[in-house]
Design a protein around this motif. Structure first.
Motif, PDB file in Angstrom:
ATOM      1  N   ARG A   1       0.805  -1.220   0.000  1.00 22.37           N
ATOM      2  CA  ARG A   1       0.000   0.000   0.000  1.00 22.37           C
ATOM      3  C   ARG A   1       0.840   1.274   0.000  1.00 22.37           C
ATOM      4  O   ARG A   1       0.443   2.293  -0.556  1.00 22.37           O
ATOM      5  N   ASP A   2       1.979   1.234   0.668  1.00 18.55           N
ATOM      6  CA  ASP A   2       2.785   2.437   0.849  1.00 18.55           C
ATOM      7  C   ASP A   2       4.204   2.016   1.221  1.00 18.55           C
ATOM      8  O   ASP A   2       4.474   0.827   1.407  1.00 18.55           O
ATOM      9  N   PRO A   3       5.128   2.978   1.330  1.00 24.17           N
ATOM     10  CA  PRO A   3       6.514   2.622   1.669  1.00 24.17           C
ATOM     11  C   PRO A   3       6.644   1.887   2.999  1.00 24.17           C
ATOM     12  O   PRO A   3       7.484   0.987   3.140  1.00 24.17           O
ATOM     13  N   GLU A   4       5.838   2.256   3.985  1.00 30.84           N
ATOM     14  CA  GLU A   4       5.908   1.564   5.275  1.00 30.84           C
ATOM     15  C   GLU A   4       5.510   0.100   5.118  1.00 30.84           C
ATOM     16  O   GLU A   4       6.142  -0.799   5.694  1.00 30.84           O
ATOM     17  N   SER A   5       4.474  -0.152   4.336  1.00 30.76           N
ATOM     18  CA  SER A   5       4.044  -1.533   4.098  1.00 30.76           C
ATOM     19  C   SER A   5       5.119  -2.314   3.353  1.00 30.76           C
ATOM     20  O   SER A   5       5.365  -3.495   3.638  1.00 30.76           O
TER      21      SER A   5
ATOM     22  N   ALA B   1       8.295  -1.820   3.563  1.00 33.77           N
ATOM     23  CA  ALA B   1       9.357  -2.108   4.522  1.00 33.77           C
ATOM     24  C   ALA B   1       8.976  -3.281   5.420  1.00 33.77           C
ATOM     25  O   ALA B   1       9.824  -4.147   5.722  1.00 33.77           O
ATOM     26  N   ARG B   2       7.714  -3.342   5.837  1.00 32.16           N
ATOM     27  CA  ARG B   2       7.266  -4.462   6.673  1.00 32.16           C
ATOM     28  C   ARG B   2       7.370  -5.773   5.915  1.00 32.16           C
ATOM     29  O   ARG B   2       7.774  -6.816   6.457  1.00 32.16           O
ATOM     30  N   LEU B   3       6.989  -5.761   4.646  1.00 33.19           N
ATOM     31  CA  LEU B   3       7.097  -6.974   3.845  1.00 33.19           C
ATOM     32  C   LEU B   3       8.553  -7.426   3.725  1.00 33.19           C
ATOM     33  O   LEU B   3       8.849  -8.622   3.774  1.00 33.19           O
ATOM     34  N   ARG B   4       9.456  -6.484   3.569  1.00 31.37           N
ATOM     35  CA  ARG B   4      10.879  -6.842   3.488  1.00 31.37           C
ATOM     36  C   ARG B   4      11.357  -7.466   4.801  1.00 31.37           C
ATOM     37  O   ARG B   4      12.148  -8.417   4.789  1.00 31.37           O
ATOM     38  N   GLN B   5      10.862  -6.950   5.916  1.00 37.03           N
ATOM     39  CA  GLN B   5      11.236  -7.522   7.206  1.00 37.03           C
ATOM     40  C   GLN B   5      10.754  -8.969   7.329  1.00 37.03           C
ATOM     41  O   GLN B   5      11.489  -9.841   7.822  1.00 37.03           O
ATOM     42  N   ILE B   6       9.532  -9.222   6.897  1.00 37.00           N
ATOM     43  CA  ILE B   6       8.999 -10.587   6.958  1.00 37.00           C
ATOM     44  C   ILE B   6       9.774 -11.495   6.013  1.00 37.00           C
ATOM     45  O   ILE B   6      10.093 -12.646   6.345  1.00 37.00           O
ATOM     46  N   ALA B   7      10.089 -10.967   4.840  1.00 39.41           N
ATOM     47  CA  ALA B   7      10.871 -11.747   3.883  1.00 39.41           C
ATOM     48  C   ALA B   7      12.251 -12.081   4.445  1.00 39.41           C
ATOM     49  O   ALA B   7      12.740 -13.223   4.301  1.00 39.41           O
ATOM     50  N   ASP B   8      12.889 -11.119   5.095  1.00 38.42           N
ATOM     51  CA  ASP B   8      14.205 -11.356   5.682  1.00 38.42           C
ATOM     52  C   ASP B   8      14.140 -12.460   6.740  1.00 38.42           C
ATOM     53  O   ASP B   8      15.087 -13.245   6.890  1.00 38.42           O
ATOM     54  N   LEU B   9      13.039 -12.503   7.460  1.00 40.71           N
ATOM     55  CA  LEU B   9      12.858 -13.551   8.465  1.00 40.71           C
ATOM     56  C   LEU B   9      12.871 -14.933   7.816  1.00 40.71           C
ATOM     57  O   LEU B   9      13.497 -15.878   8.321  1.00 40.71           O
ATOM     58  N   LEU B  10      12.206 -15.051   6.691  1.00 38.54           N
ATOM     59  CA  LEU B  10      12.142 -16.339   6.006  1.00 38.54           C
ATOM     60  C   LEU B  10      13.457 -16.692   5.333  1.00 38.54           C
ATOM     61  O   LEU B  10      13.777 -17.872   5.176  1.00 38.54           O
TER      62      LEU B  10
ATOM     63  N   LEU C   1       1.813 -10.559   8.747  1.00 42.43           N
ATOM     64  CA  LEU C   1       1.059 -10.181   7.554  1.00 42.43           C
ATOM     65  C   LEU C   1      -0.346  -9.695   7.915  1.00 42.43           C
ATOM     66  O   LEU C   1      -0.840  -8.712   7.357  1.00 42.43           O
ATOM     67  N   ALA C   2      -0.984 -10.387   8.858  1.00 42.17           N
ATOM     68  CA  ALA C   2      -2.352 -10.012   9.220  1.00 42.17           C
ATOM     69  C   ALA C   2      -2.404  -8.645   9.886  1.00 42.17           C
ATOM     70  O   ALA C   2      -3.310  -7.847   9.626  1.00 42.17           O
ATOM     71  N   THR C   3      -1.444  -8.349  10.752  1.00 46.63           N
ATOM     72  CA  THR C   3      -1.509  -7.090  11.494  1.00 46.63           C
ATOM     73  C   THR C   3      -0.893  -5.926  10.736  1.00 46.63           C
ATOM     74  O   THR C   3      -1.318  -4.785  10.912  1.00 46.63           O
ATOM     75  N   ALA C   4       0.088  -6.198   9.880  1.00 52.37           N
ATOM     76  CA  ALA C   4       0.651  -5.116   9.062  1.00 52.37           C
ATOM     77  C   ALA C   4      -0.302  -4.705   7.958  1.00 52.37           C
ATOM     78  O   ALA C   4      -0.268  -3.555   7.507  1.00 52.37           O
ATOM     79  N   ALA C   5      -1.159  -5.638   7.503  1.00 51.79           N
ATOM     80  CA  ALA C   5      -2.105  -5.360   6.416  1.00 51.79           C
ATOM     81  C   ALA C   5      -1.424  -4.613   5.279  1.00 51.79           C
ATOM     82  O   ALA C   5      -1.817  -3.500   4.924  1.00 51.79           O
ATOM     83  N   PRO C   6      -0.396  -5.200   4.670  1.00 54.59           N
ATOM     84  CA  PRO C   6       0.419  -4.445   3.717  1.00 54.59           C
ATOM     85  C   PRO C   6      -0.221  -4.233   2.356  1.00 54.59           C
ATOM     86  O   PRO C   6       0.240  -3.391   1.585  1.00 54.59           O
ATOM     87  N   PHE C   7      -1.279  -4.994   2.042  1.00 55.14           N
ATOM     88  CA  PHE C   7      -1.895  -4.888   0.723  1.00 55.14           C
ATOM     89  C   PHE C   7      -3.210  -4.121   0.782  1.00 55.14           C
ATOM     90  O   PHE C   7      -3.750  -3.869   1.854  1.00 55.14           O
ATOM     91  N   ALA C   8      -3.731  -3.800  -0.368  1.00 52.70           N
ATOM     92  CA  ALA C   8      -4.935  -2.982  -0.440  1.00 52.70           C
ATOM     93  C   ALA C   8      -6.178  -3.719   0.052  1.00 52.70           C
ATOM     94  O   ALA C   8      -7.174  -3.078   0.392  1.00 52.70           O
ATOM     95  N   SER C   9      -6.126  -5.045   0.096  1.00 50.63           N
ATOM     96  CA  SER C   9      -7.295  -5.843   0.475  1.00 50.63           C
ATOM     97  C   SER C   9      -6.845  -7.261   0.787  1.00 50.63           C
ATOM     98  O   SER C   9      -5.679  -7.617   0.590  1.00 50.63           O
ATOM     99  N   HIS C  10      -7.763  -8.071   1.306  1.00 51.00           N
ATOM    100  CA  HIS C  10      -7.557  -9.519   1.435  1.00 51.00           C
ATOM    101  C   HIS C  10      -6.347  -9.899   2.294  1.00 51.00           C
ATOM    102  O   HIS C  10      -5.789 -10.984   2.140  1.00 51.00           O
ATOM    103  N   ASN C  11      -5.968  -9.038   3.225  1.00 53.97           N
ATOM    104  CA  ASN C  11      -4.771  -9.329   4.013  1.00 53.97           C
ATOM    105  C   ASN C  11      -4.939 -10.553   4.911  1.00 53.97           C
ATOM    106  O   ASN C  11      -3.987 -11.303   5.115  1.00 53.97           O
TER     107      ASN C  11
END
Length: 240
Positions: free
Chosen positions: A124-128, A130-139, A158-168
């Protein structure tokens, strides 16, 4: 060279966490071993995915019954969940090599037809982002944490960051199942973790809120909740 830091190592020192995940994994292993994985069929995996799709859809707000979903007559949310579930396992191998691509693919599968094409799979935005990159780094990193714990953290992040426009929520639960496949817990995807979360819906939703807003206590509570849901999800397996 310095040894990479294990970001999940501190979680293994939280009271009750190691034993809870060991017990949940033992229960899953017993189910899969006793039923004989070599004798299972693709139909059982398909049934598990359908059960999971229905449970995940209900958690996302669907009013469709399992019979309606099975007949292809569910509401839009249910149809989105089924479409996602039929392809989610093909995404599992990407989690160990290109997790950002995996997350994008999961969202595109879930949200096709619901959001404009330019937003499919995009944060959705730069913050989202960044959160996705953090989760990816974990994996992508090395960890001693049990695979079930990794799956639980990916799900909650993923559920609490809600990084996408929908269907998180759908994406988060699909990612959790895919982690279980990718990390060898349930390679044929015969347990139904989504059904475990639905069975404990009140605890599921409150613990996700706690994970988001409750600091260390909320994190600890989620980590103790998740093994119970995994165990309940194993009980929902079509193997039974």
């Amino acid at each position: 060279m310095p040894t990479p830091t294990d970001p999940l190592a501190p979680l293994l020192s939280l009271e009750g966490v190691p034993s809870a995940y060991a017990a949940a994994r033992d229960g899953i292993d017993v189910l899969l071993r006793d039923r004989g994985l070599r004798r299972t069929s693709p139909d059982l995996t398909a049934e598990s995915l359908l059960l999971g799709a229905h449970a995940s859809a209900v958690l996302e707000g669907s009013a469709s019954t399992l019979d309606e979903v099975r007949a292809g007559e569910g509401d839009e949310i249910a149809r989105d969940a089924v479409r996602l579930s039929t392809q989610a396992l093909s995404v599992a191998p990407l989690l160990s090599s290109a997790p950002l691509q995996a997350f994008a693919r999961l969202h595109a599968l879930a949200a096709t037809g619901s959001v404009e094409e330019a937003r499919l799979g995009r944060p959705r935005d730069p913050e989202s982002a960044a959160r996705l990159r953090q989760i990816a780094d974990l994996l992508l990193g090395q960890t001693r944490a049990p695979a079930l714990l990794v799956a639980a953290i990916v799900h909650a992040d993923l559920a609490t960051a809600a990084p996408f426009a929908s269907h998180n929520g759908l994406v988060a639960r699909a990612a959790e199942r895919a982690v279980l496949v990718a990390r060898g817990v349930d390679e044929k995807s015969l347990t139904v973790p989504e059904a475990g979360h639905l069975a404990f819906r009140g605890a599921y939703e409150s613990n996700l809120r706690g994970y988001r807003d409750g600091g260390q206590a909320g994190l600890h509570a989620w980590l103790l909740y998740a093994p119970e849901a995994f165990t309940k999800g194993a009980e929902a397996s079509p193997l039974r």
